[in-house]
Design a protein around this motif. Structure first.
Motif, PDB file in Angstrom:
ATOM      1  N   LEU A 197      36.708   6.494  15.481  1.00 20.19           N
ATOM      2  CA  LEU A 197      36.876   7.389  16.628  1.00 20.19           C
ATOM      3  C   LEU A 197      36.351   6.685  17.872  1.00 20.19           C
ATOM      4  N   LEU A 198      37.261   6.245  18.741  1.00 19.56           N
ATOM      5  CA  LEU A 198      36.836   5.622  19.995  1.00 19.56           C
ATOM      6  C   LEU A 198      36.333   6.698  20.934  1.00 19.56           C
ATOM      7  N   LYS A 199      35.125   6.486  21.474  1.00 24.05           N
ATOM      8  CA  LYS A 199      34.518   7.526  22.297  1.00 24.05           C
ATOM      9  C   LYS A 199      33.810   6.905  23.492  1.00 24.05           C
ATOM     10  N   THR A 248      31.080   2.711  25.813  1.00 25.89           N
ATOM     11  CA  THR A 248      32.237   2.872  24.933  1.00 25.89           C
ATOM     12  C   THR A 248      31.886   2.341  23.555  1.00 25.89           C
ATOM     13  N   ASP A 249      32.212   3.111  22.518  1.00 30.36           N
ATOM     14  CA  ASP A 249      31.865   2.708  21.156  1.00 30.36           C
ATOM     15  C   ASP A 249      32.750   3.475  20.190  1.00 30.36           C
ATOM     16  N   PHE A 250      32.647   3.136  18.911  1.00 30.88           N
ATOM     17  CA  PHE A 250      33.291   3.878  17.836  1.00 30.88           C
ATOM     18  C   PHE A 250      32.245   4.657  17.053  1.00 30.88           C
ATOM     19  N   ASP A 251      32.608   5.834  16.591  1.00 30.18           N
ATOM     20  CA  ASP A 251      31.944   6.430  15.433  1.00 30.18           C
ATOM     21  C   ASP A 251      32.852   6.162  14.243  1.00 30.18           C
ATOM     22  N   PHE A 252      32.273   5.674  13.156  1.00 27.88           N
ATOM     23  CA  PHE A 252      33.037   5.301  11.970  1.00 27.88           C
ATOM     24  C   PHE A 252      32.653   6.219  10.824  1.00 27.88           C
ATOM     25  N   SER A 257      33.963   7.090   3.260  1.00 33.38           N
ATOM     26  CA  SER A 257      33.942   8.015   2.131  1.00 33.38           C
ATOM     27  C   SER A 257      32.538   8.456   1.732  1.00 33.38           C
ATOM     28  N   THR A 258      31.531   7.657   2.049  1.00 37.46           N
ATOM     29  CA  THR A 258      30.165   8.000   1.633  1.00 37.46           C
ATOM     30  C   THR A 258      29.217   8.272   2.792  1.00 37.46           C
ATOM     31  N   GLY A 259      29.734   8.296   4.009  1.00 37.11           N
ATOM     32  CA  GLY A 259      28.848   8.549   5.144  1.00 37.11           C
ATOM     33  C   GLY A 259      29.495   8.157   6.452  1.00 37.11           C
ATOM     34  N   ARG A 260      28.705   7.733   7.407  1.00 41.64           N
ATOM     35  CA  ARG A 260      29.222   7.361   8.711  1.00 41.64           C
ATOM     36  C   ARG A 260      28.283   6.381   9.390  1.00 41.64           C
ATOM     37  N   ILE A 261      28.839   5.642  10.351  1.00 45.22           N
ATOM     38  CA  ILE A 261      28.059   4.768  11.230  1.00 45.22           C
ATOM     39  C   ILE A 261      28.356   5.205  12.652  1.00 45.22           C
ATOM     40  N   ASN A 262      27.401   5.846  13.285  1.00 39.73           N
ATOM     41  CA  ASN A 262      27.560   6.198  14.690  1.00 39.73           C
ATOM     42  C   ASN A 262      27.330   4.960  15.552  1.00 39.73           C
ATOM     43  N   ASP A 263      28.084   4.870  16.659  1.00 41.27           N
ATOM     44  CA  ASP A 263      27.976   3.718  17.559  1.00 41.27           C
ATOM     45  C   ASP A 263      28.137   2.417  16.761  1.00 41.27           C
ATOM     46  N   TRP A 264      29.288   2.304  16.127  1.00 41.39           N
ATOM     47  CA  TRP A 264      29.597   1.196  15.226  1.00 41.39           C
ATOM     48  C   TRP A 264      29.507  -0.154  15.916  1.00 41.39           C
ATOM     49  N   ILE A 265      29.977  -0.235  17.157  1.00 35.81           N
ATOM     50  CA  ILE A 265      29.911  -1.506  17.890  1.00 35.81           C
ATOM     51  C   ILE A 265      28.459  -1.925  18.088  1.00 35.81           C
ATOM     52  N   THR A 302      40.944  -4.340  19.452  1.00 34.82           N
ATOM     53  CA  THR A 302      40.855  -4.690  20.866  1.00 34.82           C
ATOM     54  C   THR A 302      40.513  -3.407  21.614  1.00 34.82           C
ATOM     55  N   VAL A 303      39.412  -3.430  22.347  1.00 28.55           N
ATOM     56  CA  VAL A 303      38.861  -2.216  22.962  1.00 28.55           C
ATOM     57  C   VAL A 303      38.728  -2.442  24.472  1.00 28.55           C
ATOM     58  N   LEU A 304      39.157  -1.452  25.245  1.00 26.20           N
ATOM     59  CA  LEU A 304      39.039  -1.508  26.701  1.00 26.20           C
ATOM     60  C   LEU A 304      38.155  -0.380  27.199  1.00 26.20           C
ATOM     61  N   SER A 305      37.296  -0.701  28.157  1.00 21.61           N
ATOM     62  CA  SER A 305      36.607   0.307  28.954  1.00 21.61           C
ATOM     63  C   SER A 305      36.987   0.070  30.409  1.00 21.61           C
ATOM     64  N   ASP A 306      36.502   0.911  31.293  1.00 21.53           N
ATOM     65  CA  ASP A 306      36.842   0.695  32.705  1.00 21.53           C
ATOM     66  C   ASP A 306      36.069  -0.478  33.307  1.00 21.53           C
TER      67      ASP A 306
END
Length: 491
Positions: free
Chosen positions: A137-139, A145-149, A152-160, A198-202
């Motif tokens: 989830l790009l947020k 700017t970062d991903f939440d990932f 199946s067994t959990g999550r990694i917030n601010d994956w980058i 490939t990720v873009l921010s402003d």
């Protein structure tokens, strides 16, 4: 020269021994045979998650010095040049795994203190990555700017940030795309080709290797000639997976993977951030009010059957393509009087190249009073010509034939829709089995996002959900589903 030859031959023979010999090593006459227990014949670990712990028992261990190495077995087989990673210089191995995913030969090295000869004990090791399956989830959150990932067994917030020493991408989120078969050089070995985002921010752009999360390129080193202005607007993955496209400050840049971004031939166009991918890429020139085509480093002329898409006296509002089996795109334009023109376009190669006609398969006039013309977010449906759009906390369905407005979802008060996407994986094609099929709706309220994964009927109707599937901090703009290291396109 002979000494160098003999040294190289000796190193090769040691490596061959390490990679092919039985899991225990017999007496070669240099030192007495040794006895080791507590080591398996094979190991499987997750990089950036698991700690590999091996505590072998060595008979007469005071006679030896110890160290652990790992050889990427693909590298050895394909290049004949071995450069091991040293994991520890102790008998006991407690290694927090950071190796890139792949097959390895794990080697326990026992160096006899008296003779200086090293004996080798091998095990097969497969390093996998948790990052290759799940939802990204790009947020944007607090100017980052970062991903939440979610896996199946959990999550990694601010994956980058998690994979890059706490550093997210600076600025608010603009766009992200799954970028397969990325490489840093044109001559990269097969083991050095990897999936990326490939990720873009402003404020910045970056390319991240997915299996280990590491940043590989940023705005400062991804162009042959760095643009003077940072105004990142769009990134797109063409049908040809050998290239990657980007729009910055109204200009298109194309990268042959393994090189850097180059500008297209000189043009006076000012491109919209809205693009679509067919057999050729589609963009919109805001100066001439024309749809333009792009493939590799060329700008083909629009064929005669698409003449209506040139000098339109209208602005592009939304465009979405359905690459693969369907080979179509939908595009909505706003005329000066506030009404709209909605097109369905055939974006297969023959039609864009002018060999087949017509490009325009359907055209509808949308009244200025229609909710689609006031929508804050618009999304498509891969399977049919359904269009979803948001007005406040409500999501509607329409189509270019009837143009009726059918309310589908009413979200809790205060939630504003930030993204509508049809997640269909893998990309539909002949003989392909679809494993994941949802209409994903992301909302935002009070610094918090929700993501709803709705099933959709064959008539386009959104099936209700009692609660969101994912929640977190920030505002979600793009959703990418990943399975086995392959990511979804944005529909």
């Amino acid at each position: 020269m002979k000494k160098l030859y003999f040294l190289a031959a000796g190193l090769f023979s040691i490596l061959a021994f390490a990679c092919t010999k039985d899991k225990s090593t017999a007496n070669d006459g240099s030192i007495p045979s040794f006895t080791v227990s507590g080591m398996k014949t094979s190991y499987a670990v997750l990089t950036h998650k698991d700690t590999l712990r091996i505590h072998p028992v060595v008979e007469d261990e005071s006679k030896y010095e110890f160290y652990w190495t790992a050889f990427n077995s693909n590298f050895v087989q394909r290049s004949g040049n071995a450069k091991p990673d040293t994991l520890a210089r102790t008998k006991d191995l407690d290694y927090a795994v950071t190796l890139n995913p792949g097959p390895y030969i794990l080697v326990f090295n026992l160096k006899d203190k008296k003779s200086g000869v090293t004996k080798l004990l091998n095990a097969d090791m497969v390093v996998s990555s948790l990052n290759l399956n799940g939802w990204y989830l790009l947020k944007e959150n607090n100017g980052k700017t970062d991903f939440d990932f979610i896996h199946s067994t959990g999550r990694i917030n601010d994956w980058i940030a998690f994979h890059n020493e706490g550093k997210s991408l600076e600025g608010t989120a603009v766009d992200a795309v799954f970028t397969p078969t990325f490489k840093m050089t044109l001559t990269a070995a097969p083991m050095d080709i990897f999936p990326a985002f490939t990720v873009l921010s402003d404020k910045d752009a970056a390319i991240y290797r997915i299996d280990n999360g590491k940043v590989m390129r940023t705005f400062d080193d991804m162009f042959f000639t760095k643009p003077a202005t940072r105004k990142l607007q769009s990134v797109f993955q063409p049908a040809s997976l050998t290239t990657l496209g980007l729009i910055n400050d109204g200009q298109a840049y194309i990268m042959n993977k393994g090189t850097l971004f180059s500008t297209l031939p000189a043009t006076t166009a000012r491109l919209s951030p809205i693009t679509a991918v067919g057999a050729m890429n589609l963009a919109f020139d805001e100066l001439s009010k024309s749809v333009v085509l792009q493939v590799d480093f060329t700008l083909p002329a629009m064929p005669t059957s698409g003449a209506e898409l040139k000098n339109m006296n209208a602005d592009l509002v939304w465009m979405n393509s359905y690459a693969g089996l369907r080979g179509l795109a939908m595009a909505l334009f706003r005329k000066p009087d506030g009404s709209g023109i909605l097109y369905r376009l055939n974006v297969q190669y023959g039609f864009l190249a002018g060999f087949s006609t017509p490009i325009i398969q359907l055209k509808a006039t949308v009244p200025s009073t229609h909710g689609l013309m006031a929508a804050s977010v618009i999304g498509g449906n891969y399977d049919a010509d359904f269009i979803y759009y948001a007005l406040g906390n409500k999501v509607y369905l329409t189509d270019p034939i009837g143009l009726q407005e059918a309310l589908q979802v009413t979200l809790p008060a205060g939630e504003n829709v930030t993204s509508i996407q049809h997640i269909k994986y893998p990309q539909p094609n002949a003989g392909i089995t679809i494993t994941t099929d949802f209409l994903a709706i992301a909302t935002y309220a009070n610094g918090h996002y929700k993501v709803y994964l709705h099933k959709v009927s064959s008539t386009g109707t959104i099936q209700p959900l009692a609660q969101p599937n994912f929640e977190g901090d920030g505002k979600v703009t793009t959703i990418i589903y990943m399975e086995g290291g392959n990511g979804s396109r944005v529909f």
